[in-house]
Design an enzyme around this catalytic site. Structure first.
Site, short mmCIF file in Angstrom:
data_model
loop_
_atom_site.label_atom_id
_atom_site.label_comp_id
_atom_site.label_asym_id
_atom_site.label_seq_id
_atom_site.Cartn_x
_atom_site.Cartn_y
_atom_site.Cartn_z
N SER A 1 0.86 -1.20 0.00
CA SER A 1 0.00 0.00 0.00
C SER A 1 0.89 1.23 0.00
O SER A 1 2.06 1.16 0.42
CB SER A 1 -0.85 0.00 1.27
OG SER A 1 -1.56 1.21 1.41
N TYR B 1 -2.36 0.61 10.82
CA TYR B 1 -2.29 0.06 9.46
C TYR B 1 -0.97 0.45 8.77
O TYR B 1 -0.33 -0.41 8.15
CB TYR B 1 -3.48 0.59 8.66
CG TYR B 1 -3.56 0.08 7.24
CD1 TYR B 1 -3.73 -1.28 6.97
CD2 TYR B 1 -3.47 0.96 6.16
CE1 TYR B 1 -3.79 -1.75 5.66
CE2 TYR B 1 -3.54 0.50 4.85
CZ TYR B 1 -3.71 -0.85 4.61
OH TYR B 1 -3.78 -1.32 3.31
C1 8X3 Z 1 -5.05 1.56 1.35
C2 8X3 Z 1 -4.53 2.92 1.07
O1 8X3 Z 1 -4.25 5.31 1.90
O2 8X3 Z 1 -6.19 4.09 2.72
O3 8X3 Z 1 -4.05 0.61 1.44
O4 8X3 Z 1 -4.01 3.57 3.53
S1 8X3 Z 1 -4.75 4.00 2.38
#
Ligand code: 8X3
Length: 249
Positions: free
Chosen positions: A134, A147
């Site tokens: 990502s 995340y």
């Molecule tokens: C998803 C992109 O920018 O929402 O992996 O983290 S973000």
């Protein structure tokens, strides 16, 4: 590709979104695709559609990964580590242990378990590992620490793997998407579809098919070419935090 020459691909997290689109795209260029995910009903329909096979897989469960890997043929040509995702969006001050633990399990340990389990088959097949990371593996944003930390770790594992596999006939590619409209935000916001929809308001987000396209392009380069990284965002997204909404993009 046909018959005995048919190459084999594994796609994790394949029941929807980028995983399902990637499975379809790989099948369309001739791969026999083995799809893995927790939601087996959806997987079976996909496997029927693409002439592949469906296997239950929960990458957060070591025993599930062992069983899944045991069903993969001795020669594997492509592994797409797509399983993962976000749970929650909030400041470190209010971090939820369970959400953070799940994100590390799904995005980091899961990737490690499946890769480790399939490495001998990938070596036998002169294979290609594609990790769907990502832009969150390259940037940070407020509320995203759980995340972004996990995705930074997934990028670090990917880069380390490329070093450790030096001299072996295995390619390693990192495909790093920005805003892609899938179930990603619905899962992040725990089923709140209205909140999820606001993430993509006022711009044209990428589709799962756009990412599948990147994967197929990377794996169909000549055997001596390793595409290290592809970072792909919608035109309206300059960075994780700079997004032009309402600009007609
Ligand atoms: C998803 C992109 O920018 O929402 O992996 O983290 S973000």
């Amino acid at each position: 590709m046909s018959g005995a020459e048919r190459k084999v691909a594994v796609v994790t997290g394949a029941s929807s979104g980028i995983g399902a689109a990637t499975a379809r795209a790989l099948a369309a260029v001739g791969y026999l695709v083995i799809v893995g995910a927790r939601r087996v009903n959806r997987l079976e329909a996909l496997a029927r559609e693409i002439g592949g096979s469906a296997r239950p897989l929960d990458v957060t469960d070591a025993a599930s990964v062992v069983a899944f890997c045991g069903a993969v043929p001795e020669q594997l040509h492509v592994l797409v580590n797509n399983a993962g995702g976000a749970h929650g969006l909030g400041p470190v001050a209010q971090a939820n242990d369970q959400d953070w633990a799940w994100m590390y399990e799904a995005n980091v340990l899961g990737l490690m378990r499946v890769t480790k389990g399939l490495l001998p088959r990938l070596e036998a097949g002169r294979g290609h590992i594609v990790n769907i990371t990502s832009i969150a593996g390259r940037e940070v944003y407020p509320g995203g620490a759980g995340y972004t930390a996990a995705k930074h770790a997934a990028v670090a594992v990917t880069r380390t793997l490329r070093l450790e596999l030096s001299g072996k006939p295995i390619r390693v590619t990192d495909v790093a998407p920005g805003m892609v409209e899938t179930e990603f935000s619905v899962v992040r916001f725990k089923g709140d579809t209205e909140r999820a929809a606001t993430v993509y308001q006022g711009l044209t987000p990428l589709t799962a098919e756009d990412i599948a396209d990147c994967v197929v392009w990377a794996v169909t380069r000549p055997a001596h070419v390793n595409i290290d990284e592809i970072v792909v965002k919608p035109v309206a997204q300059a960075s994780a935090t700079v997004v032009a909404r309402g600009a007609g993009l």
